[in-house]
Every structure is written in C-alpha cells, then in structure tokens.
Design an enzyme around this catalytic site. Structure first.
Site, PDB file in Angstrom:
ATOM      1  N   ASP A 101       0.867  -1.170   0.000  1.00  0.00           N
ATOM      2  CA  ASP A 101       0.000   0.000   0.000  1.00  0.00           C
ATOM      3  C   ASP A 101       0.907   1.225   0.000  1.00  0.00           C
ATOM      4  OD1 ASP A 101      -2.165   1.673   0.061  1.00  0.00           O
ATOM      5  OD2 ASP A 101      -3.149   0.666   1.735  1.00  0.00           O
ATOM      6  N   TRP A 102       0.375   2.343  -0.434  1.00  0.00           N
ATOM      7  CA  TRP A 102       1.186   3.540  -0.642  1.00  0.00           C
ATOM      8  C   TRP A 102       1.695   4.061   0.709  1.00  0.00           C
ATOM      9  CZ3 TRP A 102      -0.003   1.173  -4.628  1.00  0.00           C
ATOM     10  CH2 TRP A 102       0.241   1.633  -5.917  1.00  0.00           C
TER      11      TRP A 102
END
Length: 742
Positions: A262-263
């Site tokens: 995930d970012w």
C-alpha cells in the site's frame, strides 16, 4: 494511443541481437520459459528498477528489452483521475473522467455474482482506455464494526458472500488484460490509526473469517496482484509480513503474482527483502526529497537493496523471485498483444452501473406499501436532505473519482416524475457540509444558504404538511469521520442532527420515506415512526436514476443486506467485549487490538449473544411477495468426497415480477470445537413473474462443513449430524433438514 511493447527486428539488429526471435518474445513458448529467459537478460540495476515505483502510480519497465512502464490506478469503483508525476494534485487532463460504478457494498447487496463479473469487465474496459495495467482493488476486508471508515469499499461481513462476489469480479477485470490487486491483505479493519494497529487474533478466526475472500481471490479468481495492508500482525507490518505473505499467501496458497505495498506501507528494507514484498509504491511520495536527485531511488527496495546485494548482505535469490513475479505480471498485461480494446464512459458501462444499483438497493421497511410512489394519485412530492444534491463520487479517500456525470437524487426523481406531472420540491433540512471538496473536485451546493438548523427544519416541515409524499435523503457522506479513508466514524448516530429532522417530518406527514445513503449501518431511534426505509448506498454516476427506478417502481428492489444492521453499538460483538479500537502500548507507538469476539462477527454474533438487530444480515424486501416451500435433499448421507444438493420451490405470490435470494446456512449439530450456530454456505437469486414458481437448488461439499483446526493448522470436518437451514435472511429460516457426514 497504444504503447509499443515489442521492438522491431531492425532495432534488435541494431542492438546487436540475433534476428531470430528471442525466447522471452516468443509467444509460442511457455510463460515460465519466457520469464526465465527475460530474467537472464536483465542487469542488476534493471532488476531493482522494476520492483519499486518511479512516480506516484507507475513503475519502470525494461525498455532495452521492450518491457514498457507499468501503470497502476486506484479503484475499485472507477478509474481514478490522473495526478502529477510527483504530487497528489490532479494533472488537469480532459480525458480522465470515468463512469463511477456503485460502491462494493452495493455490489455485495445484489447477491448476484454475474453482476460482479459485469462490474469487473466494465471497469477493465475503462482502465484499458486510460492506459492502466492494474486496478488497485477490489477490497475484501470484513465488516467488523459499523464505525469502519472504509466499509463502503468492501463486500460486507460474511467471508462466504465476499468470496463468491470477488471471484467473478476478478475474472471480469483480468479477462480484459488488466490486473486486479486485491486489498487490503489482511485484518485491515481500522482507519484512524491504521499504521499503528497491531492485530491480535487467533488462527481459527484469521482463517475462517478474515482470510477466505483473499484465498478465493487467489486460488479461484487467479488474482495477479495482492496489496498489503497498513496495519501490523504479529508485530510486523503486513506489507512485509513473514506469516501472511511468505507462509500463507505464497507457500500455502501457491500465489504466483505480485505483492504490492500500500502507498507508504513499507518500513524496512530487511523485512521487505525477506518477507514477501514484490513491488514498493508510495514510500515518501510527498514530493522529491530535498538534496536528493531522485527520491524513488531511495525507496527501501531501491538503492538500499542494491547496495545490500553489492556488499554481500543479500543474495539475488529473493530479488530474482520478485522479478519473476513482475515479469509474469508484464506478460499478463503490458506484453499481452491480445488484450482487447478499451472503452471510456460507454452506454454499456452506464447501463451496467444502473443495473448493479437497481439490484443492490435494499428495501428495509415498507409499512402499508407506501412504496412505490403512486404516480396516479400523487401531485406534490417533497425531497429533503443535503444528500439529495451532494456529489457522492468525490471524497472518501482513494476511491474518489472524477465522474463524467453524476445524476443527483433530486435530479433523477424530477426527471422520472416529470412525465406524470408530479411537482418535486426540495428543502435542505439540515446543516451538513455541502462545500466539501477532494483532490481538486468540489461538491459545493447552496453556498448562500445561511439558515440555522432550527429554521431548516421549520421550513421543511411547513412544506411536508402539504406534500403527498416526503422523501428524505439522509445518512452519511464521504467527509472525514464518516465513510472516508483515513478516519473511522466517531459515533453510530446520524450526523448533522438528522434525528430531529426525521422526528419532525414524521409528525408532519404519514408518508415519509427515509433513504439512507451510506456504506454503513446507522442508528435509527425513529425506525417505528417512518413508513419506508431504503438503503441507497453510494451508487455512483447513475445515482439519481437508480433511486428513481426504485422509488417509482420502475425497478423492483431485490437487494439483501451484506451486513448486520445492529440497533446499538453494544450489539456489535467487538464493542460489547471492549475489543475496539484497542489500547496503546506504553511507548504510544503501537496499538494492540485483540479480536476478542473471535468467530462471532455479524450474524454469528447475533446468534451467540442473542441480540435483535434492526435489520438482519441477508434481509431485504420486495414490492411483490414470495413463498419458499418443499425443502428436500437428494440424499441424507454424504461422504467427504461427495456432495449434497438441497432444493426448494420458490413462488412469486404477488402481482409483479421480482427476484428473491434463497440463502443456505449450515449448522454443525455437535462439534468438538465451538462453532457459530449457523454459517452461510450457499445462495441463489431467482427471478419470477407473478404466479410463477421454480425449483432452486444449492449444492455443497465437504468444504462447507469444515472448520479450521488451529491445533493441526488445517481445515477439518467431523463425521456426524448437520442441519441445512433455508431462508431468505439470516433471521427468517423457513425450514431445516438434517443429514449426516460419514
């Protein structure tokens, strides 16, 4: 314009390569042979380059070998507008609008897997047109508490329902040559402190409740990507978690795709290298770092990894495994010359969005058959509520979209009723936040309306007294602390003083319809004062048409709740047991959150604690009526390698066409380990004309009778007596039949 994915023979010759097609470009060769050949031709720098981002949403290809850059984009409800290379600000393009499809809670409420396939197919066509190779979705985290800020992005509380809906979604998307990236793996049930939550959960609960949809996505859906979650499990961040990624995902489930962070979910080079992360995105993507030529080279799996290999700290074994997975991804997407054409904002996509919305809206209550609106006798309808005019495709976090169009509920009703000469008036009713904005798109309305809360109610009541119907569009929106990424709700009650408004309108007009717009259940202390209640979800571009279809009767509601709608937070097992939101450690860096309720999530908890929800899991009414009878089984004994089929007759006993969902729950009469009283193990949706009847059959096998034995670390079933419970909601079982597993 399509990107060039193969080098011409002349270019190959110019590079000194043989004119004969190399194995990695030979489509007649097996995939793994092509992967190994490409891997053997890559330099160390090229290998490192393909496993981390080069911009907000892209990673580098290997241009020397003809592999183009790889582009991801947020989903799962539509293709997110393009942003600048190194900033979250929108790029200002004119061709990056999209069709906004209904949120996944609405899709789950259809209980129709064929619509999940249509959803994925339509989204894949839009992604292709926009040049996107991977959609960051769908989401399959479990609805554990109605306070969860991202529940609207997921498929509800039940692992079986989520599994049956996610698989066709993935098939529809990936058949277009666009990778699914199923998220957020795993146990991502909190938003407020999502980077700090360390989940403590027993193995049975992990495998029976929180992992089945991910497992189905991998083993049945063939997902090409999995996104790690922000939270921790066993004190390791899930984007580089030894147990979740290496042991369960890659070893036990044989996942051959890529694990995408995930970012901003990567925190440590050693763990990222050793614990199963394949592609790192979002680390420090808040602009280039001061004094650094290229911040992307300083990702945990970039320069630090490269130097670790050169210095002998790491071998290339783990790197080569990551690159193999990325190469498989290329061959499935960017290197696939047979990918079909993409289409953007087509008539078919809008039709798909409308069909999904029509089947997903849930009629929760309909006393005295106040719905559908009687268009022959009505002359004046009052619409109340900010949600009737607020754009709901904007905000909420990464699911925010730049929709080509979004028909408001007010506009949709006015257009639908204009041909009946019915006047549709509007009153705001409550002070909300119509001026909300997100990522460059505003939802502003009524900016000059300065009336007080009391005056807004007074004005709405005055018009309500004269109206034939009052339709209140209330609920939540996608602002912070409502249905929004990054925050959880602070309370179960409705915001903006809506309860006062409902009470006042109920006194003023007996034909009051409350339309709840949300991805979550909300408190309804006024439930018995309102004639009709619709759960309207976030239904995207076709919002106005969908709710107009339902309210006017053009479409007959057939949605069923994908979660339990509790009367109060204390009826949620996690809240009842004080197991949410967890406790900070002494250093105030990590929150330990123990899932004390274990298996007893949603309707399982209703049975365990004998509570009475406002609306049960699987509940949903229709404008017609159905009768389910004649439950029977094709046998009364089943072996572990066999199957058993249960059949009922469903008859439409009303006056209009409609659809019913037959639901099969299994009860283990006697088990050596505690089990929920009943668990959903099958369902079927059937459409019937007035007076028509059909037999509906549901088949189960040994998997439907098994539980996860945490002592053996495997799924087991026990010989003995079981019951099949058939109904049309979890609290409306019309019959049961016993059978024996030998």
């Amino acid at each position: 314009m399509k990107r060039t994915i193969l080098l011409s023979i002349s270019v190959l010759l110019a590079l000194g390569l043989k004119a004969q097609k190399p194995v990695y470009l030979d489509e007649s060769k097996p995939l793994e042979m092509r992967v190994e050949d490409a891997l053997s031709r890559m330099t160390l720098n090229e290998k490192i380059a393909v496993i981390h981002a080069q911009s907000k949403f892209s990673s580098a290809g290997v241009k020397r070998l003809g592999f183009s850059d790889f582009w991801t984009d947020d989903g799962p409800h539509g293709v997110r507008p393009d942003v600048l290379w190194d900033e979250w600000e929108q790029a200002g393009q004119t061709n990056d609008s999209c069709v906004a499809f209904p949120a996944l809670t609405c899709l789950a409420a259809t209980w129709n897997p064929s619509l999940a396939n249509l959803y994925g197919h339509s989204l894949g066509e839009e992604a292709l047109y926009r040049g996107k190779d991977m959609i960051l979705g769908p989401g399959v985290n479990i609805y554990r508490t109605p306070l969860g800020g991202r529940n609207f992005e997921y498929l509800g509380e039940d692992p079986y329902l989520s599994s049956r809906m996610v698989v066709p979604y993935i098939h529809g998307l990936q058949n277009m040559g666009v990778a699914a990236c199923v998220k957020h793996y795993a146990l991502n049930n909190d938003e407020e402190y999502r980077h700090q939550v360390n989940v403590i959960v027993d193995d049975r609960t992990l495998h029976e409740i929180y992992l089945p949809a991910f497992k189905a996505a991998v083993t049945e859906g063939g997902a090409w990507g999995i996104m790690g979650a922000y939270n921790l499990y066993h004190n390791q961040h899930n984007c580089h978690n030894e147990i979740l990624l290496n042991k369960i995902l890659k070893h036990d489930w044989k996942f051959d795709g890529v694990v995408v962070s995930d970012w901003g979910g990567t925190h440590n080079t050693d763990e990222a290298v050793m614990n199963g992360l394949d592609m790192e995105f979002g680390t420090g993507t808040d602009g280039l770092r001061a004094g650094t030529k290229n911040a992307y080279e300083n990702y945990y799996m970039a320069y630090p990894y490269l130097m670790g290999i050169r210095e002998g700290k790491y071998s290339e074994k783990e790197l080569n495994d990551k690159v193999r997975r990325v190469l498989r991804l290329y061959y499935r997407t960017t290197m696939n010359r047979n990918r079909p054409n993409g289409f953007l904002c087509s008539e078919a996509h809008y039709a798909a969005a409308r069909k999904i919305g029509d089947e997903g809206v849930v009629l929760l209550k309909n006393d005295k058959n106040v719905l559908p609106v009687d268009t022959l006798s009505a002359h004046n309808i009052l619409v109340v509520g900010e949600n009737a005019i607020k754009m709901m495709t904007v905000g909420g976090g990464s699911s925010s979209l730049k929709a080509q169009k979004e028909i408001s509920f007010l506009q949709g009703l006015r257009e639908a009723l204009s041909c009946h000469n019915i006047k549709v008036d509007y009153e705001r009713g409550y002070v909300g936040d119509v001026t909300g904005s997100y990522n460059g798109v505003t939802t502003g309305q009524d900016l000059n309306d300065k009336r007080s809360a009391a005056k807004l109610i007074e004005d709405a009541v005055a018009k309500a007294r004269k109206a034939d119907y009052v339709i209140l569009f209330g609920g939540l929106n996608k602002s912070d602390y409502q249905d929004c990424e990054g925050h959880d709700r602070k309370e179960y009650g409705l915001p903006y003083g809506q309860d006062k408004l409902v009470d006042a309108l109920a006194k003023a007009n007996k034909k009051l319809v409350f339309v709840n717009i949300s991805g979550n259940a909300v408190a309804m202390p006024w439930k018995n004062k309102v004639n009709a209640i619709l759960q309207g979800w976030f239904v995207g571009s076709e919002s106005g048409e969908v709710l107009a279809d339902i309210i006017t009767g053009k479409a007959n509601p057939s949605g069923k709740l994908p979660f339990t709608w509790v009367a109060s937070l204390n009826d949620v097992p996690a809240h009842r047991l004080n197991a949410y939101p967890g406790k900070w450690r002494a250093d105030h860096k990590i929150i330990d959150e123990e899932y004390k309720e274990g298996l007893y999530v949603g309707y399982r908890g209703v049975d365990k604690f004998m509570t009475k929800p406002l609306f049960a899991f699987g509940h949903g009414l229709s404008y017609t009526s159905f009768k389910i009878t004649n439950l029977r089984a094709d046998k009364h004994e089943m072996t572990r390698d066999g199957k058993i089929t249960f059949t009922v007759n469903v008859k439409n006993t009303g006056k209009r066409e409609g659809s019913e969902v037959v639901q099969l729950y299994i009860n283990d009469v006697k088990s050596s380990l505690p089990r929920p009283y009943k668990e959903l193990k099958g369902f079927a949706k059937v459409s019937l004309n007035p007076g028509e009847s059909k037999d509906v059959s549901i088949t189960i096998d040994n998997n439907s009778l098994s539980y996860y034995d945490d002592n053996k670390s495997e799924w087991v079933s026990e010989s003995g007596a079981f019951k099949a419970l058939i109904g049309n909601s979890s609290d409306h079982i019309i019959g049961e039949i016993g059978f024996v597993l030998r």
